[in-house]
Design an enzyme around this catalytic site. Sequence first.
Site, short mmCIF file in Angstrom:
data_model
loop_
_atom_site.label_atom_id
_atom_site.label_comp_id
_atom_site.label_asym_id
_atom_site.label_seq_id
_atom_site.Cartn_x
_atom_site.Cartn_y
_atom_site.Cartn_z
N MET A 29 0.84 -1.20 0.00
CA MET A 29 0.00 0.00 0.00
C MET A 29 0.87 1.25 0.00
O MET A 29 1.67 1.46 0.93
CB MET A 29 -0.96 0.00 1.20
CG MET A 29 -2.12 -0.97 1.05
SD MET A 29 -3.33 -0.85 2.38
CE MET A 29 -2.50 -1.73 3.70
N GLU A 30 0.69 2.00 -1.06
CA GLU A 30 1.41 3.26 -1.26
C GLU A 30 1.22 4.17 -0.05
O GLU A 30 0.09 4.33 0.44
CB GLU A 30 0.81 3.91 -2.54
CG GLU A 30 0.94 5.39 -2.68
CD GLU A 30 2.23 5.77 -3.34
OE1 GLU A 30 3.16 4.96 -3.39
OE2 GLU A 30 2.30 6.93 -3.78
N CYS A 115 -2.63 -1.59 -10.56
CA CYS A 115 -2.91 -0.24 -10.08
C CYS A 115 -3.88 0.49 -11.02
O CYS A 115 -3.64 0.56 -12.23
CB CYS A 115 -1.60 0.54 -9.94
SG CYS A 115 -1.90 2.21 -9.35
N LYS A 153 0.91 -9.16 -9.14
CA LYS A 153 -0.36 -8.80 -8.48
C LYS A 153 -1.20 -8.06 -9.51
O LYS A 153 -0.75 -7.07 -10.08
CB LYS A 153 -0.10 -7.93 -7.26
CG LYS A 153 -1.38 -7.45 -6.58
CD LYS A 153 -1.05 -6.84 -5.23
CE LYS A 153 -2.30 -6.33 -4.51
NZ LYS A 153 -2.73 -5.02 -4.97
N ASN A 218 -7.17 -11.61 -2.94
CA ASN A 218 -7.17 -10.30 -2.27
C ASN A 218 -8.48 -9.57 -2.58
O ASN A 218 -9.01 -9.68 -3.68
CB ASN A 218 -5.96 -9.50 -2.78
CG ASN A 218 -5.99 -8.03 -2.40
OD1 ASN A 218 -5.99 -7.17 -3.27
ND2 ASN A 218 -6.02 -7.74 -1.13
N GLY A 243 -5.30 -5.84 2.89
CA GLY A 243 -4.85 -4.45 2.79
C GLY A 243 -5.55 -3.56 3.80
O GLY A 243 -5.11 -3.39 4.94
C1 LIG Z 1 -3.88 3.39 0.46
C2 LIG Z 1 -3.72 2.25 -0.52
C3 LIG Z 1 -2.56 2.15 -1.26
C4 LIG Z 1 -2.38 1.09 -2.17
N1 LIG Z 1 -1.18 0.97 -2.83
C5 LIG Z 1 -0.95 -0.16 -3.58
C6 LIG Z 1 0.35 -0.42 -4.11
O1 LIG Z 1 1.30 0.34 -3.93
N2 LIG Z 1 0.50 -1.56 -4.85
C7 LIG Z 1 -0.54 -2.44 -5.06
O2 LIG Z 1 -0.35 -3.47 -5.73
N3 LIG Z 1 -1.76 -2.21 -4.56
C8 LIG Z 1 -1.98 -1.11 -3.80
N4 LIG Z 1 -3.20 -0.94 -3.21
C9 LIG Z 1 -4.24 -1.99 -3.38
C10 LIG Z 1 -4.14 -3.00 -2.23
O3 LIG Z 1 -2.89 -3.69 -2.25
C11 LIG Z 1 -5.28 -4.04 -2.32
O4 LIG Z 1 -5.17 -4.70 -3.55
C12 LIG Z 1 -6.65 -3.39 -2.22
O5 LIG Z 1 -6.70 -2.46 -1.15
C13 LIG Z 1 -7.75 -4.46 -2.02
O6 LIG Z 1 -7.51 -5.22 -0.86
P1 LIG Z 1 -8.25 -4.93 0.54
O7 LIG Z 1 -9.72 -4.99 0.28
O8 LIG Z 1 -7.75 -5.99 1.46
O9 LIG Z 1 -7.82 -3.55 0.95
C14 LIG Z 1 -3.42 0.14 -2.36
C15 LIG Z 1 -4.59 0.26 -1.61
C16 LIG Z 1 -4.76 1.29 -0.70
C17 LIG Z 1 -6.03 1.38 0.09
#
Ligand SMILES: Cc1cc2nc3c(=O)[nH]c(=O)nc-3n(C[C@H](O)[C@H](O)[C@H](O)COP(=O)(O)O)c2cc1C
Length: 337
Positions: A29-30, A115, A153, A218, A243
């Site tokens: 997560m960025e 992304c 991913k 995920n 996440g």
């Molecule tokens: C704040 C934020 C930043 C994220 N940054 C990335 C990232 O850098 N790389 C990535 O593959 N996914 C990123 N994601 C997506 C998450 O890795 C994940 O796929 C998405 O939140 C769905 O999963 P969750 O429902 O468990 O949150 C980001 C999600 C959030 C909320």
Amino acid sequence: MTIQANTYWQTIANRARMQGRPFFSMAPMEAVTDTIFRRVVAQAGQPDVYYTEFTNASSMVHPKAKFSVQGRLAVAPGEQQPVAQIWGSRPVDIAAASRLLPAMGYEAVDINMGCPDGTVIKNSAGSDLIRHPYLAQDIIAAAKQSGLPVSVKTRLGFYKPAEFRTWLPYILQQDVAVLTVHLRTRKEMSKVPAHYELIDEILAMRDRLAPNTLIQVNGDIKDRQAGLDLAAKHPGIDGIMIGRGVLENPYAFNPQTDGHSLAESVALLRLQLDLFDEVNATVTPKNFEALKRYFKIYLRGFAHASNLRQALMETHSTQEVREQLWQSGLIKNQRSA
Ligand SMILES: Cc1cc2nc3c(=O)[nH]c(=O)nc-3n(C[C@H](O)[C@H](O)[C@H](O)COP(=O)(O)O)c2cc1C
């Protein structure tokens, strides 16, 4: 797949399997999963795998830009080595960036192909690779030049969930170590529930096309128990990635998700303040305002702490936060722990 590729991920998967469960990962997560927050989560309840924030491969290898991204890949001594997640659309840069990783201590590289961000898509990267599957394959081949195990991913598709039937085979044919599927499309962003109903078909596709590839799912999995329940319904899932659940509850990976005291939560906040100061002083400048999103995480569920939460939102430095915690009687002194 190289022998090394098998070893890294198979060790993780086998250790979890021996405990009768899937492996758990904290999602990349960025601006969240930097060395600071990863270490806080390690304290609250450890997943099996951590990922870095996504890092642009072209910046990593650009003589000037490389300094701007080095904080993203920083790992503290003693910290469990995360998987490096990189993104880009130039195979030559992906190859060069991946080759830098082993010397930095990385044992695995993950390519972001999910992304949804407009800028990333304009760069023909992230989820745009779903629309350019041959480029996606070239990128995987480029990353393999590092000798590290390569994982991907991605999402189900760009527009429609059914695209997974044509898109995922392109990745599975590349014999990646792990395929993580965020069970939504780019178009769906995070607005609809994750498509759990497609998991069994994805697993069958893996069994047919790439039996050595581990499948990690995920999307909307809020904590460890939810992950265990999902894996029980879909035998064959190797990994569960969480996440936003960790942003709701820092104990999401802890077998005991609930029932933690305010004192325990405040200890996590205090650790985060100390690590913030450490990284700010030694690795890369950090923005204090970005810390504020965490105050509500640690104080959520403690109704009597709402005044404190309000007071913390008005602070301007980690020291002011400590002073507020001290005035509330939650910590015994105002120094870093
Ligand atoms: C704040 C934020 C930043 C994220 N940054 C990335 C990232 O850098 N790389 C990535 O593959 N996914 C990123 N994601 C997506 C998450 O890795 C994940 O796929 C998405 O939140 C769905 O999963 P969750 O429902 O468990 O949150 C980001 C999600 C959030 C909320």
